[in-house]
Design a protein around this motif. Structure first.
Motif, short mmCIF file in Angstrom:
data_model
loop_
_atom_site.label_atom_id
_atom_site.label_comp_id
_atom_site.label_asym_id
_atom_site.label_seq_id
_atom_site.Cartn_x
_atom_site.Cartn_y
_atom_site.Cartn_z
N VAL A 119 -13.35 -23.32 32.46
CA VAL A 119 -12.50 -23.84 31.39
C VAL A 119 -13.40 -24.50 30.35
O VAL A 119 -14.51 -24.90 30.63
CB VAL A 119 -11.47 -24.87 31.91
N GLY A 120 -12.89 -24.58 29.12
CA GLY A 120 -13.67 -25.15 28.02
C GLY A 120 -13.40 -26.62 27.83
O GLY A 120 -12.45 -27.19 28.36
N HIS A 121 -14.27 -27.24 27.04
CA HIS A 121 -14.16 -28.66 26.74
C HIS A 121 -14.85 -28.94 25.42
O HIS A 121 -15.87 -28.32 25.11
CB HIS A 121 -14.80 -29.50 27.85
N SER A 122 -14.29 -29.87 24.64
CA SER A 122 -14.86 -30.21 23.34
C SER A 122 -15.08 -31.70 23.23
O SER A 122 -14.37 -32.50 23.83
CB SER A 122 -13.92 -29.75 22.22
N ASP A 123 -16.08 -32.08 22.42
CA ASP A 123 -16.33 -33.49 22.13
C ASP A 123 -15.40 -34.03 21.05
O ASP A 123 -15.39 -35.22 20.78
CB ASP A 123 -17.76 -33.69 21.63
N LEU A 131 -5.92 -30.64 26.70
CA LEU A 131 -5.96 -29.57 27.67
C LEU A 131 -6.87 -29.91 28.84
O LEU A 131 -6.63 -29.52 29.97
CB LEU A 131 -6.42 -28.27 27.00
N LEU A 132 -7.96 -30.64 28.59
CA LEU A 132 -8.83 -31.05 29.68
C LEU A 132 -8.07 -31.93 30.66
O LEU A 132 -8.15 -31.75 31.86
CB LEU A 132 -10.05 -31.80 29.14
N GLY A 133 -7.31 -32.87 30.11
CA GLY A 133 -6.55 -33.76 30.98
C GLY A 133 -5.49 -33.04 31.76
O GLY A 133 -5.25 -33.33 32.93
N SER A 134 -4.85 -32.05 31.15
CA SER A 134 -3.72 -31.39 31.80
C SER A 134 -4.11 -30.22 32.66
O SER A 134 -3.34 -29.78 33.50
CB SER A 134 -2.71 -30.91 30.74
N THR A 135 -5.30 -29.67 32.47
CA THR A 135 -5.69 -28.48 33.20
C THR A 135 -6.98 -28.66 33.99
O THR A 135 -7.00 -28.52 35.21
CB THR A 135 -5.84 -27.27 32.25
N PRO A 146 -14.63 -23.12 43.00
CA PRO A 146 -15.43 -23.98 42.13
C PRO A 146 -14.92 -23.89 40.69
O PRO A 146 -14.53 -22.82 40.22
CB PRO A 146 -16.84 -23.38 42.25
N VAL A 147 -14.94 -25.02 40.00
CA VAL A 147 -14.47 -25.09 38.61
C VAL A 147 -15.65 -25.49 37.72
O VAL A 147 -16.28 -26.53 37.96
CB VAL A 147 -13.33 -26.10 38.45
N VAL A 148 -15.95 -24.68 36.72
CA VAL A 148 -17.03 -24.97 35.78
C VAL A 148 -16.42 -25.35 34.44
O VAL A 148 -15.65 -24.58 33.85
CB VAL A 148 -17.98 -23.77 35.60
N VAL A 149 -16.74 -26.55 33.97
CA VAL A 149 -16.28 -27.03 32.67
C VAL A 149 -17.43 -26.85 31.68
O VAL A 149 -18.52 -27.38 31.88
CB VAL A 149 -15.85 -28.51 32.72
N VAL A 150 -17.18 -26.08 30.62
CA VAL A 150 -18.21 -25.73 29.66
C VAL A 150 -17.96 -26.46 28.34
O VAL A 150 -16.92 -26.27 27.70
CB VAL A 150 -18.26 -24.21 29.42
N ARG A 151 -18.90 -27.28 27.95
CA ARG A 151 -18.81 -28.01 26.70
C ARG A 151 -19.20 -27.10 25.53
O ARG A 151 -19.86 -26.09 25.70
CB ARG A 151 -19.74 -29.23 26.74
N ASP A 152 -18.80 -27.53 24.33
CA ASP A 152 -19.04 -26.71 23.14
C ASP A 152 -20.49 -26.30 22.97
O ASP A 152 -20.83 -25.14 22.86
CB ASP A 152 -18.60 -27.49 21.89
N GLU A 153 -21.39 -27.30 22.92
CA GLU A 153 -22.77 -27.00 22.61
C GLU A 153 -23.45 -26.21 23.72
O GLU A 153 -24.33 -25.39 23.49
CB GLU A 153 -23.58 -28.27 22.32
N ALA A 154 -23.01 -26.43 24.97
CA ALA A 154 -23.58 -25.70 26.09
C ALA A 154 -23.19 -24.22 26.01
O ALA A 154 -23.98 -23.34 26.36
CB ALA A 154 -23.12 -26.30 27.41
N ALA A 155 -21.97 -23.95 25.56
CA ALA A 155 -21.51 -22.57 25.47
C ALA A 155 -22.27 -21.80 24.40
O ALA A 155 -22.44 -20.59 24.50
CB ALA A 155 -20.01 -22.55 25.16
N CYS A 156 -22.73 -22.51 23.38
CA CYS A 156 -23.38 -21.84 22.25
C CYS A 156 -24.88 -21.69 22.42
O CYS A 156 -25.51 -20.93 21.69
CB CYS A 156 -23.10 -22.62 20.96
#
Length: 304
Positions: A119-123, A131-135, A146-156
């Motif tokens: 799932v994605g995540h933003s600063d 969406l982070l809170g709800s999902t 396993p759940v991987v949370v990917v931040r904006d800058e890490a994805a790019c």
């Protein structure tokens, strides 16, 4: 067999840019793992109403008890476009699914077997934090994978993919699963594993002997987690690894270690908060602060 053996990489897609960037990150990882990507959109009306997501004209006027067909068509168009981009970026097989119900439930049942869920995540707050809170947080508590949370800058930043995999351990059984996931991920990417054991600065002197035994067990390959570390090293002889003991709050130590990492791996006890001995006082600190993707391992994962 490690925690990443076989299965699809399942991605939660909600129409936001963070989730799209996370999907592209996931597609590149799936190319390394050799499995397909499954893009999933969970139709849950309050998400659109409360988060003010961009939706096609006229759809936003619908009430929850009115047909979901316009929203379903929009979601499928979003998934189809993203699937094309993921395939072009990685060459992997990409499947899509629009499912009614809670997004975390749709993700958990999207495929079998599953390597991990992304799932994605933003600063930048707003929709992404809603969406982070709800999902994402619900997934970390209840998802069997396993759940991987990917931040904006890490994805790019694909240069991070060459960084080490940092895994936090605390002597609990879930640490063994975190180790298996970390070594499996590192083996596929040809990178180092850093096994980090931190002692909380608030630990009393009376507890120090127990903490020392825990650290000794890791180094000597004894005890549940030490034995698992030794086993992972045997199964993946080509994966370099090192054990780092550091004083102070575990959250601070993990955040510092993640500065140049490709992935940070931690365990969860699945009761709404990630284990304090691994993550410190608040699990959000790692997801919100780590400059790399964060993998959260639940107590029981598929195939474990």
């Amino acid at each position: 067999m490690d925690e990443t053996s076989g299965g699809a990489v399942v991605v939660g897609v909600d129409g936001t840019e963070p989730s799209e960037r996370a999907a592209l990150w996931a597609a590149r990882r799936a190319a390394v793992f050799g499995g397909p990507v499954v893009l999933v959109h969970g139709l849950r009306w309050p998400v659109y109403a409360q988060a003010h997501l961009h939706v096609p004209g006229g759809v936003g006027a619908l009430e929850p008890d009115v047909t979901h067909e316009p929203m379903r068509r929009w979601a499928q168009e979003v998934l189809d476009d993203l699937a094309r981009r993921c395939h072009e970026a990685s060459g992997v097989e990409v499947r899509t699914e629009v499912a009614s119900g809670e997004p975390e439930e749709a993700l958990a049942r999207a495929a079998d077997p599953v390597a991990f869920v992304v799932v994605g995540h933003s600063d930048h707050g707003g929709v992404a934090r809603f969406l982070l809170g709800s999902t994402a947080q619900r997934l970390a508590r209840s998802c069997p994978w396993p759940v991987v949370v990917v931040r904006d800058e890490a994805a790019c930043d694909e240069r991070r993919a060459r960084g080490p995999v940092v895994v936090g351990v605390d002597g609990s059984p879930v640490s063994a699963r975190a180790l298996r996931f970390a070594f499996g991920f590192a083996a596929r990417h040809g990178v180092e594993v850093v096994v980090l054991h931190a002692s909380d600065a608030t630990t009393t002197a009376a507890a120090e002997p127990e903490r020392t035994r825990e650290e000794d067990a890791l180094r000597e390959g004894t005890g549940p987690v030490g034995s698992e570390l030794a086993r992972c090293a045997r199964l993946h002889p080509d994966v370099p690894h090192r054990l780092v003991d550091t004083p102070g709050p575990p959250t601070d130590a993990l955040l510092a270690a993640s500065a140049e990492s490709g992935l940070l791996v931690v365990g969860s006890h699945g009761k709404g908060a990630v284990r304090r001995a691994v993550l410190g006082s608040v699990s959000h600190a790692l997801v919100d602060g780590a400059p790399c993707p964060v993998a959260v391992l639940p107590p029981r994962t598929g195939g474990s």
